[in-house]
Design an enzyme around this catalytic site. Structure first.
Site, short mmCIF file in Angstrom:
data_model
loop_
_atom_site.label_atom_id
_atom_site.label_comp_id
_atom_site.label_asym_id
_atom_site.label_seq_id
_atom_site.Cartn_x
_atom_site.Cartn_y
_atom_site.Cartn_z
N ARG A 36 86.40 12.99 69.32
CA ARG A 36 85.48 12.28 70.21
C ARG A 36 84.09 12.93 70.20
O ARG A 36 83.07 12.25 70.20
CB ARG A 36 86.06 12.25 71.63
CG ARG A 36 85.25 11.43 72.59
CD ARG A 36 85.99 11.24 73.93
NE ARG A 36 85.02 10.84 74.92
CZ ARG A 36 84.71 11.51 76.00
NH1 ARG A 36 85.34 12.65 76.28
NH2 ARG A 36 83.79 11.07 76.83
N TRP A 39 82.32 11.88 67.06
CA TRP A 39 81.91 10.48 67.18
C TRP A 39 80.71 10.34 68.12
O TRP A 39 79.74 9.65 67.80
CB TRP A 39 83.07 9.62 67.67
CG TRP A 39 82.63 8.29 68.20
CD1 TRP A 39 82.75 7.84 69.46
CD2 TRP A 39 81.96 7.25 67.47
NE1 TRP A 39 82.20 6.58 69.58
CE2 TRP A 39 81.70 6.20 68.36
CE3 TRP A 39 81.53 7.13 66.15
CZ2 TRP A 39 81.06 5.03 67.99
CZ3 TRP A 39 80.88 5.95 65.78
CH2 TRP A 39 80.65 4.93 66.69
N HIS A 40 80.72 11.00 69.23
CA HIS A 40 79.63 10.86 70.20
C HIS A 40 78.33 11.48 69.69
O HIS A 40 77.25 11.01 70.05
CB HIS A 40 80.04 11.42 71.56
CG HIS A 40 80.89 10.47 72.33
ND1 HIS A 40 80.54 9.95 73.56
CD2 HIS A 40 82.10 9.92 72.04
CE1 HIS A 40 81.49 9.13 73.99
NE2 HIS A 40 82.44 9.11 73.08
N ASP A 41 78.42 12.53 68.90
CA ASP A 41 77.20 13.08 68.31
C ASP A 41 76.65 12.15 67.24
O ASP A 41 75.45 11.94 67.15
CB ASP A 41 77.44 14.48 67.73
CG ASP A 41 76.14 15.20 67.39
OD1 ASP A 41 75.18 15.13 68.20
OD2 ASP A 41 76.08 15.84 66.33
N ASN A 69 79.56 10.65 77.77
CA ASN A 69 79.95 11.94 77.20
C ASN A 69 80.75 12.80 78.17
O ASN A 69 80.98 13.99 77.91
CB ASN A 69 78.71 12.69 76.73
CG ASN A 69 77.98 11.98 75.62
OD1 ASN A 69 78.58 11.23 74.86
ND2 ASN A 69 76.69 12.20 75.51
#
Length: 143
Positions: A36, A39-41, A69
């Site tokens: 995760r 993916w979020h970066d 986040n």
């Protein structure tokens, strides 16, 4: 910030960090949150402006505090343990490598990793992640 010089020494550090991430993810059972984090970066990339993306900016409180986040500080703190041992590696590479290793540790395929991402201190505004509730068409239009 300048891109890292991806020479033989950098690649050796990537290999060492990969081993350390593998041990950490297996020990802490944290593959989902590491994936995760990656993916979020990366998911903030905007093709039209060529901004955002996997640049390590999620480590900034301004960004990891975004609602989407929530909880990722845990993964960031885990990554700091590896970063302390391998300071030459960029945060951008480290976070993406953590995602790659998370897939592998959970039985997924071995993923080729190409290092060379540069770090940024510029955080994207909240709301840049693709909206999963919008379906495949929305996501594909973000690319």
């Amino acid at each position: 910030m300048a891109a890292p010089i991806v020479d033989a020494d950098y690649l050796k550090e990537i290999d060492k960090a990969r081993r350390d991430l593998r041990a950490l993810i297996a020990c802490k059972d944290c593959a989902p949150i590491m994936l995760r984090l990656a993916w979020h970066d990366a998911g903030t990339y905007d093709a039209s402006t060529k901004t955002g993306g996997p640049n390590g900016s999620i480590r900034n409180e301004e960004e990891y505090s975004h609602g989407a986040n929530s909880g990722l500080k845990i993964a960031l703190d885990f990554c700091e343990q590896v970063k302390a041992k391998h300071p030459k590696i960029t945060y951008a590479d480290l976070y993406q490598l953590a995602g790659v290793v998370a897939v592998e540790v959970t039985g997924g395929p071995t993923i080729d990793f190409v290092p060379g991402r540069r770090d940024s201190m510029v955080s994207t505004k909240e709301g840049r992640l693709p909206d999963a509730k919008q379906g495949d068409t929305y996501f594909l239009n973000c690319l």
